[in-house]
Design an enzyme around this catalytic site. Structure first.
Site, PDB file in Angstrom:
ATOM      1  N   HIS A  86      -3.824  -5.217   0.593  1.00  0.00           N
ATOM      2  CA  HIS A  86      -3.209  -5.708   1.837  1.00  0.00           C
ATOM      3  C   HIS A  86      -3.197  -7.244   1.888  1.00  0.00           C
ATOM      4  O   HIS A  86      -4.218  -7.847   2.248  1.00  0.00           O
ATOM      5  CB  HIS A  86      -3.978  -5.151   3.047  1.00  0.00           C
ATOM      6  CG  HIS A  86      -3.718  -3.702   3.266  1.00  0.00           C
ATOM      7  ND1 HIS A  86      -2.736  -3.231   4.105  1.00  0.00           N
ATOM      8  CD2 HIS A  86      -4.287  -2.603   2.714  1.00  0.00           C
ATOM      9  CE1 HIS A  86      -2.713  -1.912   4.083  1.00  0.00           C
ATOM     10  NE2 HIS A  86      -3.652  -1.512   3.244  1.00  0.00           N
ATOM     11  N   GLU A 146      -1.837  -9.065   4.049  1.00  0.00           N
ATOM     12  CA  GLU A 146      -1.824  -9.536   5.442  1.00  0.00           C
ATOM     13  C   GLU A 146      -3.228  -9.662   6.035  1.00  0.00           C
ATOM     14  O   GLU A 146      -3.418 -10.287   7.077  1.00  0.00           O
ATOM     15  CB  GLU A 146      -0.971  -8.583   6.306  1.00  0.00           C
ATOM     16  CG  GLU A 146      -1.551  -7.198   6.570  1.00  0.00           C
ATOM     17  CD  GLU A 146      -1.297  -6.192   5.454  1.00  0.00           C
ATOM     18  OE1 GLU A 146      -1.044  -6.609   4.306  1.00  0.00           O
ATOM     19  OE2 GLU A 146      -1.382  -4.972   5.726  1.00  0.00           O
ATOM     20  N   CYS A 194       0.839  -1.200   0.000  1.00  0.00           N
ATOM     21  CA  CYS A 194       0.000   0.000   0.000  1.00  0.00           C
ATOM     22  C   CYS A 194       0.883   1.263   0.000  1.00  0.00           C
ATOM     23  O   CYS A 194       1.571   1.524  -0.981  1.00  0.00           O
ATOM     24  CB  CYS A 194      -0.974  -0.060   1.182  1.00  0.00           C
ATOM     25  SG  CYS A 194      -2.299   1.119   1.034  1.00  0.00           S
TER      26      CYS A 194
END
Ligand code: XMP
Length: 515
Positions: A170, A172, A84
């Protein structure tokens, strides 16, 4: 322990610690550092790879965090992955262009088309579901970079040597369906090997605590705050063998417990310490003091502040009484993030056990761990299933579940009974297994109802159940219709409860608790 192979540079995203957690799930330890600490740390350490986190900054903002020079973003020294803001910053610094096109903002789930030939997307579906949260976007790539994924714009990039990469979404976050695979691909590309397991972690924490405690030969007592929850109970289990009788577990009965919770606390601490060490558990009864203090406000943050002040005062008294030299708490990474104490993340809620300045030294051995990791420690340490599968419950307890109306003994009792009623119904329908946390809250919104042909003007209850793995994000749970009816009927039997609301708002934008 081997040295750290992968460094996460924290630019202040709410999700930075989640990157570390996901890497641990993949069996790899990592270290998270704010940019200004990287150079010093690198003087004594070697690395294979670097992840640059997201941020709430734009690269064009004054004071926007910078990539430490020592990391050499040419990729000659380390493999680099920007996530990001991390990708935008790489692009900005390497001669690309980052802008905020009108109407482009991506927030939430989105579909991305990836170049499956690139090793970062090895075995990832060509069209994959991701979670994105950004206003800025890379509109021109730096020289020698290719676009390797697209959504409404460039969604990922890589240099020609596959050493410096960026992802706009993202990986994660659990809602990025193949995020773990992408991070595993990055670990493979950069040659990071598995080096994490929970039993090692237990040993490491025991050693760290012993080293600190043994530095001072006069240490006679260490106070551990326990609540009966998975974190403090597991910490008692980790520390008990190394500290023995020097460990005193202190619990406060604040009056904010759920039904039977004090008895569970005693049982759980007994399991952690072993039957013959029960004398090392001290329960301080302070219900009156807490209710008196907290009933003075209906503001969530003020309640938390008052709770925290009293919590500290009572622990200071116990520290003085036992002449203890240390206080240890089971604070988790999430508590630190939401208190705004993790690098540059912003404050969401004050936690009673984060950021207190004690007269004695304080330790938070679980400060880098997430709930699911502590559950894993509890499991490998043979604590009962009821402990490692226990739903979380906030320290300030039921005080946070009387919302918009002053806390009183009666209100707390009402919520306590309602919580028990809903829990029993869920257990009966075997739904408790599907839910990560249940919240039953009294809402101080009065409204008109009719009971036995009489007008009633009374309160409402809100029922909220969430499903989540890490409590950083959560989905609202939709109860089956018959269960909704059963809960509503059971709760409106109370003379002052007129309505029952079911709250399915996800986190974000809501949080798990109401306050
Ligand atoms: P939120 O409401 O911030 O909660 O989404 C995330 C998880 O943390 C719990 N929580 C707390 N736990 N002290 C705690 O020990 C607190 O002050 C606190 N506030 C929230 C919450 O119940 C959920 O599991």
């Amino acid at each position: 322990m081997n040295s750290i192979q992968i460094l996460i540079v924290d630019f202040g995203s709410q999700y930075t610690l989640v990157i570390g957690r996901t890497l641990r799930e993949l069996g790899v330890r990592s270290l998270i550092l704010p940019p200004k600490k990287v150079e010093k740390w690198l003087k004594n350490n070697t690395l294979k790879a670097v992840i640059l986190s997201g941020s709430n900054y734009s690269v064009h903002n004054e004071g926007a965090p910078e990539i430490p020079k020592v990391l050499d973003i040419s990729g000659k020294k380390y493999f680099i992955l920007g996530i990001c803001y991390g990708m935008q910053l790489l692009s900005h610094k390497l001669g690309g262009k980052v802008e905020r096109p009108i109407g482009h903002r991506e927030y939430g789930p989105s579909l991305v088309k990836v170049n499956t030939k690139h090793s970062l997307f090895n075995k990832v579906k060509e069209t994959t579901e991701v979670w994105a949260s950004h206003g800025d976007t890379v509109i021109k790539l730096p020289k020698n970079f290719n676009s390797i994924a697209t959504s409404s714009g460039i969604a990922a990039m890589s240099d020609k040597d596959n050493r410096v990469m960026g992802i706009q979404f993202h990986p994660e976050v659990i809602d990025t369906k193949e995020g773990k695979k992408i991070l595993q691909n990055f670990l493979n590309i950069s040659g990071c090997k598995k080096d994490w397991n929970p039993l090692n972690l237990v040993e490491q924490i025991q050693k760290e605590v012993l080293d600190i405690v043994n530095k001072d030969k006069n240490i006679k007592k260490v106070i551990l705050g326990v609540s009966g929850g998975v974190d403090s109970t597991t910490l008692a289990r980790v520390l008990s063998p190394v500290l023995g009788d020097r460990l005193i577990c202190v619990a406060i009965d604040t009056g904010g417990f759920r039904k039977n919770e004090l008895a569970e606390l005693k049982e759980n601490t007994k399991s952690a310490l072993g039957k013959n060490k029960v004398k090392n558990l001290v329960v301080i009864s302070a219900q009156e003091e807490f209710i008196k203090n907290i009933s003075g406000t209906i503001d969530g943050e003020e309640k938390r502040a008052k709770f925290r002040t009293l919590y500290k005062k009572i622990f200071e008294e116990q520290i003085a009484k036992y002449n203890a030299e240390f206080i240890v708490q089971g604070t988790l990474a999430t508590d630190i993030i939401e208190s705004g104490k993790a690098g540059q993340s912003t404050m969401i809620k004050t936690h009673h056990n984060v950021g207190l300045s004690w007269k004695v030294k304080d330790l938070h051995p679980f400060k880098n761990l997430f709930k699911y990791e502590v559950r894993e420690l509890a499991r490998v340490l043979n604590l009962p299933k009821a402990i490692y599968e226990r739903n979380p419950f906030p320290g300030p307890g039921l005080f946070l579940r009387v919302v918009g109306v002053p806390v009183s003994k009666e209100n707390i009792e009402l919520v306590r009974e309602a919580d028990k009623t809903v829990n029993d119904i869920l257990k009966k329908h075997n739904l408790d297994k599907d839910i990560s946390q249940l919240i039953v809250a009294l809402l101080g919104v009065n409204s008109v109802g009719v009971k036995g042909d009489e007008r009633v003007y009374g309160h409402s209850l809100a029922i909220r159940a969430v499903q989540t793995a890490d409590f950083m994000t959560a989905k609202g749970y939709y109860f089956p219709e018959d269960v909704v009816n059963e809960i509503t009927n059971a709760l409106t039997k109370h003379k002052n409860i007129v309505r029952v609301f079911f709250d399915m708002t996800p986190k974000p934008p809501a949080t798990t608790e109401f306050e």
